[in-house]
Motif scaffolding. Structure first.
Motif, PDB file in Angstrom:
ATOM      1  N   LYS A 136       0.757  -1.198  -0.011  1.00 43.93           N
ATOM      2  CA  LYS A 136       0.081  -0.026   0.012  1.00 43.93           C
ATOM      3  C   LYS A 136       0.936   1.180  -0.127  1.00 43.93           C
ATOM      4  O   LYS A 136       1.781   1.184   0.712  1.00 43.93           O
ATOM      5  CB  LYS A 136      -0.826  -0.084   1.256  1.00 43.93           C
ATOM      6  N   GLY A 137       0.562   2.404  -0.852  1.00 38.93           N
ATOM      7  CA  GLY A 137       1.153   3.448  -1.081  1.00 38.93           C
ATOM      8  C   GLY A 137       2.313   3.798  -1.854  1.00 38.93           C
ATOM      9  O   GLY A 137       2.622   4.900  -2.280  1.00 38.93           O
TER      10      GLY A 137
ATOM     11  N   SER B  82       0.999   5.442  -5.208  1.00 35.61           N
ATOM     12  CA  SER B  82       0.817   6.926  -4.724  1.00 35.61           C
ATOM     13  C   SER B  82       1.871   7.502  -4.863  1.00 35.61           C
ATOM     14  O   SER B  82       1.870   8.718  -5.390  1.00 35.61           O
ATOM     15  CB  SER B  82      -0.089   6.847  -3.398  1.00 35.61           C
TER      16      SER B  82
ATOM     17  N   SER C  88       2.877   7.762  -8.586  1.00 35.20           N
ATOM     18  CA  SER C  88       1.973   8.634  -9.184  1.00 35.20           C
ATOM     19  C   SER C  88       2.484  10.205  -9.169  1.00 35.20           C
ATOM     20  O   SER C  88       2.327  10.891 -10.033  1.00 35.20           O
ATOM     21  CB  SER C  88       0.563   8.636  -9.073  1.00 35.20           C
TER      22      SER C  88
ATOM     23  N   LYS D  14      -7.572  -1.070  -4.130  1.00 30.33           N
ATOM     24  CA  LYS D  14      -7.467   0.221  -3.594  1.00 30.33           C
ATOM     25  C   LYS D  14      -6.204   0.527  -3.869  1.00 30.33           C
ATOM     26  O   LYS D  14      -5.864   1.879  -3.959  1.00 30.33           O
ATOM     27  CB  LYS D  14      -7.901   0.136  -1.927  1.00 30.33           C
ATOM     28  N   ALA D  15      -5.052  -0.349  -3.739  1.00 31.06           N
ATOM     29  CA  ALA D  15      -3.784  -0.012  -3.963  1.00 31.06           C
ATOM     30  C   ALA D  15      -3.436   0.652  -5.497  1.00 31.06           C
ATOM     31  O   ALA D  15      -2.820   1.601  -5.648  1.00 31.06           O
ATOM     32  CB  ALA D  15      -2.720  -1.116  -3.694  1.00 31.06           C
TER      33      ALA D  15
ATOM     34  N   GLU E 151      -4.738   4.062  -6.550  1.00 30.77           N
ATOM     35  CA  GLU E 151      -3.700   5.298  -5.665  1.00 30.77           C
ATOM     36  C   GLU E 151      -3.377   6.010  -7.056  1.00 30.77           C
ATOM     37  O   GLU E 151      -2.481   6.923  -7.008  1.00 30.77           O
ATOM     38  CB  GLU E 151      -2.720   4.720  -5.095  1.00 30.77           C
TER      39      GLU E 151
ATOM     40  N   GLU F  53      -3.945   9.480  -7.597  1.00 29.57           N
ATOM     41  CA  GLU F  53      -3.521  10.610  -6.857  1.00 29.57           C
ATOM     42  C   GLU F  53      -2.220  11.684  -7.174  1.00 29.57           C
ATOM     43  O   GLU F  53      -2.324  12.519  -6.549  1.00 29.57           O
ATOM     44  CB  GLU F  53      -2.715   9.888  -5.392  1.00 29.57           C
TER      45      GLU F  53
ATOM     46  N   LYS G 183     -12.660   6.503  -6.287  1.00 27.31           N
ATOM     47  CA  LYS G 183     -11.296   7.062  -6.004  1.00 27.31           C
ATOM     48  C   LYS G 183     -11.222   8.168  -7.119  1.00 27.31           C
ATOM     49  O   LYS G 183     -10.826   9.448  -6.873  1.00 27.31           O
ATOM     50  CB  LYS G 183     -10.387   6.136  -6.291  1.00 27.31           C
TER      51      LYS G 183
ATOM     52  N   TYR H  34     -10.853  12.448  -6.680  1.00 27.45           N
ATOM     53  CA  TYR H  34      -9.780  13.480  -7.168  1.00 27.45           C
ATOM     54  C   TYR H  34     -10.075  14.055  -8.463  1.00 27.45           C
ATOM     55  O   TYR H  34      -9.578  14.678  -9.152  1.00 27.45           O
ATOM     56  CB  TYR H  34      -8.628  12.345  -7.486  1.00 27.45           C
TER      57      TYR H  34
END
Length: 356
Positions: free
Chosen positions: A66-67, A70, A73, A102-103, A106, A109, A132, A136
């Protein structure tokens, strides 16, 4: 302009297809992720190649936690993005397929408002992407391959498509892969790339580097040994079945890694799916958990089909090669696929060369 590509599988092929369609820009104007430089080290390396001559950057983004997407990006700041698939790759670290979705989401983002994210209509978890992208203010474009293309013929080696007033031949089989072709084409159309460029890029595209790499010799090998997860295993089996046109085919499959507590269930499920391919004549497995694939295949198959398992040792590899050549007729279609850590290309490289 920046186009970013992520997904559980198919992202490298899609990235290379985008590059194929944009080749008329010229080498100086196009920067593309090399090899699999798709992480927090590789992506900056790609971005640093941009100079005053660059018009388009096509970058691949990978992750296993996860993350990570993000951060990638926010580094690349894509104007357009493609998510190829949301599968079970790296479920060991993310816990569930929903968390993987969900990951992958990202990726928006680092995107600016009113930019676009493309996703195939056959994909799961589009609701997560929709939520999502709405947050955004990124537009979610769901792409249906059968609406974008008129599929005039399905061949063992691929598809004949009517697109942009032209007949276009896509030289790789598999319905899921065609979905990725569609999202790439839709993305390029949105940018304003001429349809002739897209059609040429599709027709001229050739895979390789151990990704659905067709190698004809003593055997017709589908060398897909670069990596594997549950969904890509099924997709590659479908490709082998399509190529075989109802004749017998063979598979050499290795472990699927990074499944964590889900490893047993996914290997067993894959074995049952293998048994569902009626013309999969013989299954060879190599590694440790892949023995579960073999056991389920044997459990759900009749006596006319056989299976063998070998440990991931040098002796096991040599036994696999010997048993394979004793049981598989020359000229047969053979799928070879496993996770990267198995290095199943050793099997392909160890096969006898073309018969003189």
């Amino acid at each position: 302009m920046v186009i970013a590509v992520t997904g559980s599988s198919g992202k490298t092929t899609t990235k290379e297809l985008l590059a194929s369609c944009l080749k008329n820009l010229g080498e100086d104007a196009l920067v593309v992720t090399e090899k699999n430089y798709n992480n927090e080290i590789g992506l900056p390396f790609t971005v640093f190649r941009i100079d005053d001559r660059t018009r388009v950057l096509v970058c691949e983004m990978g992750m296993n936690h996860k993350g990570e997407i993000s951060r990638l990006s926010r580094i690349a700041e894509p104007d357009f993005a493609v998510v190829t698939t949301i599968g079970t790759a790296h479920i060991e670290f993310l816990g569930s397929q929903k968390n993987i979705a969900k990951a992958k989401a990202e990726i928006v983002e680092g995107m600016s408002p009113e930019s676009s994210l493309f996703y195939p209509s056959s994909g799961e978890y589009s609701k997560i992407l929709k939520k999502k992208t709405r947050k955004y203010r990124v537009k979610l474009e769901i792409v249906d391959a059968e609406r974008l293309f008129n599929i005039s013929e399905k061949r063992p080696s691929g598809f004949v498509l009517e697109y942009g007033g032209r007949t276009v031949v896509w030289n790789l089989p598999g319905d899921k892969l065609l979905g990725n072709v569609a999202v790439a084409a839709a993305c390029l159309e949105k940018i304003g790339v001429p349809k002739d460029w897209i059609a040429d890029g599709i027709s001229e595209f050739r895979s390789g580097n151990k990704r659905l790499d067709f190698q004809k010799g003593r055997y017709s090998i589908i060398n897909d040994t670069y990596n594997a997860n549950y969904e890509s295993m099924i997709s590659s089996l479908e490709v082998a079945a399509q190529l075989s046109e109802g004749r017998d085919f063979y598979a050499v499959l290795g472990d699927m890694r990074e499944l964590g507590k889900h490893s047993t269930s996914f290997h067993k499920k894959l074995g049952k799916i293998c048994a569902g391919f009626a013309n999969l004549k013989c299954l060879f497995t190599f590694g440790e958990d892949s023995n579960l694939i073999r056991k389920e295949f044997s459990k759900h198959s009749d006596d006319s089909r056989t299976s063998f398992h070998f440990p991931d040792t040098e002796t096991g590899l040599q036994d696999l090669l010997r048993t394979f050549t004793e049981n598989v007729p020359e000229g047969s279609i053979v799928l070879a696929k496993a996770s990267r850590g198995i290095r199943l290309e050793r099997f392909v490289e160890g096969l006898p060369g073309p018969k003189v």
